[in-house]
Design a protein around this motif. Structure first.
Motif, PDB file in Angstrom:
ATOM      1  N   TYR A  71     -36.039  44.742 -27.892  1.00  0.00           N
ATOM      2  CA  TYR A  71     -35.079  45.844 -27.815  1.00  0.00           C
ATOM      3  C   TYR A  71     -34.108  45.717 -26.638  1.00  0.00           C
ATOM      4  N   PRO A  72     -34.558  45.469 -25.412  1.00  0.00           N
ATOM      5  CA  PRO A  72     -33.588  45.370 -24.312  1.00  0.00           C
ATOM      6  C   PRO A  72     -32.612  44.205 -24.486  1.00  0.00           C
ATOM      7  N   THR A  73     -33.106  43.079 -24.956  1.00  0.00           N
ATOM      8  CA  THR A  73     -32.231  41.919 -25.147  1.00  0.00           C
ATOM      9  C   THR A  73     -31.210  42.187 -26.240  1.00  0.00           C
ATOM     10  N   ALA A 111     -30.138  45.094 -27.218  1.00  0.00           N
ATOM     11  CA  ALA A 111     -29.214  46.114 -26.726  1.00  0.00           C
ATOM     12  C   ALA A 111     -28.138  45.478 -25.858  1.00  0.00           C
ATOM     13  N   PHE A 112     -28.539  44.632 -24.937  1.00  0.00           N
ATOM     14  CA  PHE A 112     -27.574  43.986 -24.047  1.00  0.00           C
ATOM     15  C   PHE A 112     -26.602  43.109 -24.829  1.00  0.00           C
ATOM     16  N   LEU A 113     -27.119  42.274 -25.716  1.00  0.00           N
ATOM     17  CA  LEU A 113     -26.252  41.356 -26.457  1.00  0.00           C
ATOM     18  C   LEU A 113     -25.285  42.103 -27.372  1.00  0.00           C
ATOM     19  N   LEU A 163     -24.251  45.288 -27.214  1.00  0.00           N
ATOM     20  CA  LEU A 163     -23.274  46.043 -26.443  1.00  0.00           C
ATOM     21  C   LEU A 163     -22.246  45.117 -25.804  1.00  0.00           C
ATOM     22  N   PHE A 164     -22.674  43.972 -25.340  1.00  0.00           N
ATOM     23  CA  PHE A 164     -21.740  43.003 -24.750  1.00  0.00           C
ATOM     24  C   PHE A 164     -20.730  42.528 -25.787  1.00  0.00           C
ATOM     25  N   GLY A 219     -25.969  48.401 -30.811  1.00  0.00           N
ATOM     26  CA  GLY A 219     -26.309  48.238 -29.401  1.00  0.00           C
ATOM     27  C   GLY A 219     -26.798  49.539 -28.788  1.00  0.00           C
ATOM     28  N   SER A 220     -26.144  50.642 -29.135  1.00  0.00           N
ATOM     29  CA  SER A 220     -26.573  51.958 -28.640  1.00  0.00           C
ATOM     30  C   SER A 220     -27.943  52.327 -29.194  1.00  0.00           C
ATOM     31  N   LEU A 255     -30.477  50.334 -27.340  1.00  0.00           N
ATOM     32  CA  LEU A 255     -30.591  50.836 -25.978  1.00  0.00           C
ATOM     33  C   LEU A 255     -31.458  52.085 -25.938  1.00  0.00           C
ATOM     34  N   THR A 266     -35.261  52.415 -24.141  1.00  0.00           N
ATOM     35  CA  THR A 266     -35.585  53.387 -23.096  1.00  0.00           C
ATOM     36  C   THR A 266     -36.630  54.401 -23.529  1.00  0.00           C
TER      37      THR A 266
END
Length: 78
Positions: free
Chosen positions: A17-19, A21-23, A25-26, A66-67, A70, A74
């Protein structure tokens, strides 16, 4: 007798999930930036509605997923 119910689980492992989300959103922010640059640098006569809609749709999909990831990373399960 009914077969035993299988618990609902995510098709994506929780550790990703964090990876993701970052990718996502980027990528979404990069596509959004290219959209703004395209709008600022092209004249009204040279703009293409198809390119604008395609770029906007791609940015929207990446920012949306991405949202979502994210929020899942969390601990807000939607």
């Amino acid at each position: 007798m009914a077969p035993s119910a299988k618990p609902i689980s995510s098709p994506v492992p929780d550790a990703w999930y964090p990876t993701l989300a970052f990718l996502m959103l980027f990528v979404g922010l990069v596509v959004t930036a290219s959209f703004f640059i395209y709008e600022a640098t092209s004249s009204r006569r040279n703009r293409s509605i198809a390119k604008e809609l395609t770029t906007g749709a791609v940015a929207s999909v990446f920012l949306g997923f991405g949202s979502l990831f994210l929020l899942l990373a969390t601990g807000v399960y939607v």
